[in-house]
Design a protein around this motif. Structure first.
Motif, PDB file in Angstrom:
ATOM      1  N   ASN A  27       0.853  -1.183   0.000  1.00  0.00           N
ATOM      2  CA  ASN A  27       0.000   0.000   0.000  1.00  0.00           C
ATOM      3  C   ASN A  27       0.889   1.233   0.000  1.00  0.00           C
ATOM      4  OD1 ASN A  27      -2.389   1.617   0.245  1.00  0.00           O
ATOM      5  ND2 ASN A  27      -1.915   1.855   2.427  1.00  0.00           N
ATOM      6  N   ARG A  28       0.620   2.160  -0.921  1.00  0.00           N
ATOM      7  CA  ARG A  28       1.436   3.364  -0.988  1.00  0.00           C
ATOM      8  C   ARG A  28       0.547   4.577  -1.216  1.00  0.00           C
ATOM      9  NH1 ARG A  28       6.765   4.453  -4.809  1.00  0.00           N
ATOM     10  NH2 ARG A  28       7.252   6.534  -3.968  1.00  0.00           N
ATOM     11  N   THR A  29       0.766   5.617  -0.403  1.00  0.00           N
ATOM     12  CA  THR A  29       0.055   6.888  -0.566  1.00  0.00           C
ATOM     13  C   THR A  29       1.073   8.023  -0.553  1.00  0.00           C
ATOM     14  OG1 THR A  29      -0.286   7.358   1.785  1.00  0.00           O
ATOM     15  CG2 THR A  29      -1.897   5.911   0.716  1.00  0.00           C
ATOM     16  N   THR A  32       1.404   8.981   3.578  1.00  0.00           N
ATOM     17  CA  THR A  32       1.973   8.075   4.579  1.00  0.00           C
ATOM     18  C   THR A  32       3.114   7.229   4.037  1.00  0.00           C
ATOM     19  OG1 THR A  32       0.344   6.345   4.071  1.00  0.00           O
ATOM     20  CG2 THR A  32      -0.232   7.939   5.787  1.00  0.00           C
ATOM     21  N   GLY A  33       3.380   7.257   2.748  1.00  0.00           N
ATOM     22  CA  GLY A  33       4.451   6.455   2.176  1.00  0.00           C
ATOM     23  C   GLY A  33       4.002   5.029   1.913  1.00  0.00           C
ATOM     24  N   SER A  34       4.964   4.115   1.906  1.00  0.00           N
ATOM     25  CA  SER A  34       4.696   2.724   1.539  1.00  0.00           C
ATOM     26  C   SER A  34       4.591   1.816   2.758  1.00  0.00           C
ATOM     27  CB  SER A  34       5.802   2.194   0.623  1.00  0.00           C
ATOM     28  OG  SER A  34       5.860   2.918  -0.585  1.00  0.00           O
ATOM     29  N   THR A  35       3.649   0.886   2.689  1.00  0.00           N
ATOM     30  CA  THR A  35       3.511  -0.185   3.661  1.00  0.00           C
ATOM     31  C   THR A  35       3.486  -1.497   2.894  1.00  0.00           C
ATOM     32  OG1 THR A  35       2.229   1.207   5.167  1.00  0.00           O
ATOM     33  CG2 THR A  35       2.058  -1.171   5.469  1.00  0.00           C
ATOM     34  N   TYR A  36       4.291  -2.467   3.317  1.00  0.00           N
ATOM     35  CA  TYR A  36       4.304  -3.725   2.574  1.00  0.00           C
ATOM     36  C   TYR A  36       4.537  -4.904   3.505  1.00  0.00           C
ATOM     37  CZ  TYR A  36       9.430  -3.388   2.800  1.00  0.00           C
ATOM     38  OH  TYR A  36      10.720  -3.267   3.223  1.00  0.00           O
ATOM     39  N   LEU A  37       4.124  -6.075   3.017  1.00  0.00           N
ATOM     40  CA  LEU A  37       4.279  -7.319   3.744  1.00  0.00           C
ATOM     41  C   LEU A  37       4.616  -8.413   2.744  1.00  0.00           C
ATOM     42  CD1 LEU A  37       3.737  -8.758   6.620  1.00  0.00           C
ATOM     43  CD2 LEU A  37       1.606  -9.486   5.553  1.00  0.00           C
TER      44      LEU A  37
END
Length: 234
Positions: A27-29, A32-37
């Protein structure tokens, strides 16, 4: 203990099964930047009529814009005896686990028990097993008793299932409840479910749900990931 899954009944000859799944989410906005798993799992099995040897290694890594959220490793070696020829069978297991998200530096488990297969056909499987595990653990944070290192005996109750619909859709999962014999508030709960759609004879699109709780430190994780899995019998 996590998922160790076979998908066929075997004759007295030796059969092998290998499965690799690479799943995750991103997820990237712009705020808030990037979130990944990332969730990678490798399974290998050797199956004969009277016994099977199953191994698994998995690694989960996650990070958001500011901190690391997951860096979790699990390795398992499992032996099932008489499972291919009767409903009542025996098992032995050893496992190693470390988990950033559960504040677990090291956990080693070894034990044995019995299981019962309620259904075992090509398109459906349902098993329940129970046994005793010896555990030694090192924690990143003090537990409810102020300890960061301890040993205990646990009961290990497992429910495992698999259903295949029209050779294309597969739903399988494995659930564990592992309370300590010496402390009812010290329990481990693991829930895992997979839903797969066959894209080719060896390639699947897979969605995986995981929930883990370590009650003695009041830590838990939950994640949903999706991606591809590859499997081969030989």
């Amino acid at each position: 203990m996590m998922q160790l899954t076979g998908f066929s009944q075997f004759s007295d000859t030796v059969h092998y099964y290998v499965n690799f799944s690479g799943t995750g989410n991103l997820n990237r906005t712009n705020t808030t930047g990037s979130t990944y798993l990332l969730n990678n799992t490798l399974q290998f099995q050797v199956n004969k009529k009277k016994f099977s040897i199953n191994s698994l290694a998995s690694h989960v890594y996650g990070k958001n814009a500011t901190v690391k959220t997951n860096d979790d490793f699990l390795g398992i070696l499992n032996l099932d005896i008489l499972k291919g020829i009767q409903k009542f069978y025996y098992w032995a297991l050893t496992s190693y686990e470390k988990s950033f998200s559960l504040k677990l530096d090291n956990r080693f488990q070894a034990g044995a028990g019995v299981g019962y297969t309620f259904v075992n056909i090509d398109k459906a499987n349902l098993e329940v097993s129970d046994g005793v595990l010896f555990e030694t653990s090192d924690l990143s944070i003090p537990d409810a008793h102020g300890q960061t290192s301890y040993q205990t005996l646990r009961n290990s109750l497992r429910v495992k299932y698999r259903f295949i619909i029209k050779e294309m859709f597969r739903f399988d999962g494995i659930n564990f409840y592992q309370p300590s014999f010496s402390d009812g508030n010290d329990y481990i709960l693991k829930l895992k479910a997979n839903f797969s759609i066959k894209l080719y004879k060896w390639l699947n699109f897979t969605t995986t749900f995981n929930y883990n709780r370590q009650n003695i430190t009041n830590t838990e994780n939950l994640f949903l990931s999706y991606g591809l899995s590859m499997e081969k019998f030989f």
